[in-house]
Motif scaffolding. Structure first.
Motif: not given
Length: 167
Positions: A12, A25, A28-29, A31, A81, A83
């Motif tokens: 991302l 990615i 990352v959960r 946005v 973001i 995370v």
């Protein structure tokens, strides 16, 4: 290329002070649009506070401040973001305030160089590598290395403190 290999090279990308950064990615959960952040007193200046994400307390850090950049203007693109990282062997959720998200990119391994050695004054351990695109570079971050053990403990303690106040 199998799915696991592809996922490991999927990032991302987002902006901080007009520079392009990337997070794997897998870390990352989601946005989120910028939302009101509840300030918690007596925390580091990069700790913006906490937000409520579906009933869970999530600490939010300002990556600009963490990286020593000038404070930026909040715009329609400013976002958080969410995370997943590891604190003391346990999974934890944290928000990272950024100037704006660009896109999700697959960057082949052969287009990723190791973090450059920039002398002893600059800590580059949080840089996983530099992705080379046709027209730009992407600074690939290792979110688990961005914070010291002391800072991670502070983040975990902050979440616990806020949760206890809500009970």
């Amino acid at each position: 290329m199998d799915e696991k290999t592809r996922q490991n090279n999927t990032y991302l990308t987002f902006f901080l002070d007009e520079e392009l950064y990337g997070l794997n990615i897998q870390m990352v959960r989601e946005v989120l649009e910028f939302t009101a952040i509840t300030r918690v007193p007596m925390t580091a200046d990069f700790m913006r506070g906490v937000i409520n994400v579906r009933g869970h307390v999530v600490p939010v850090i300002d990556l600009r401040k963490k990286f020593g950049l000038a404070e930026g203007e909040r715009t329609a693109e400013t976002c958080i973001i969410i995370v997943e990282l590891e604190i003391d062997g346990e999974a934890a959720t944290m928000g990272a305030l950024v100037d704006g998200v660009k896109e999700v990119l697959d960057i082949p391994t052969e287009q990723i160089d190791a973090a450059p050695r920039l002398g002893s004054r600059l800590d580059t351990r949080f840089i996983a590598g530099i992705g080379k695109l046709a027209d730009a570079f992407v600074i690939l971050l290792n979110i688990d290395e961005i914070f010291s053990d002391r800072e991670l403990s502070m983040i975990a303690g902050l979440r616990q403190q806020v949760e206890e106040q809500e009970e």
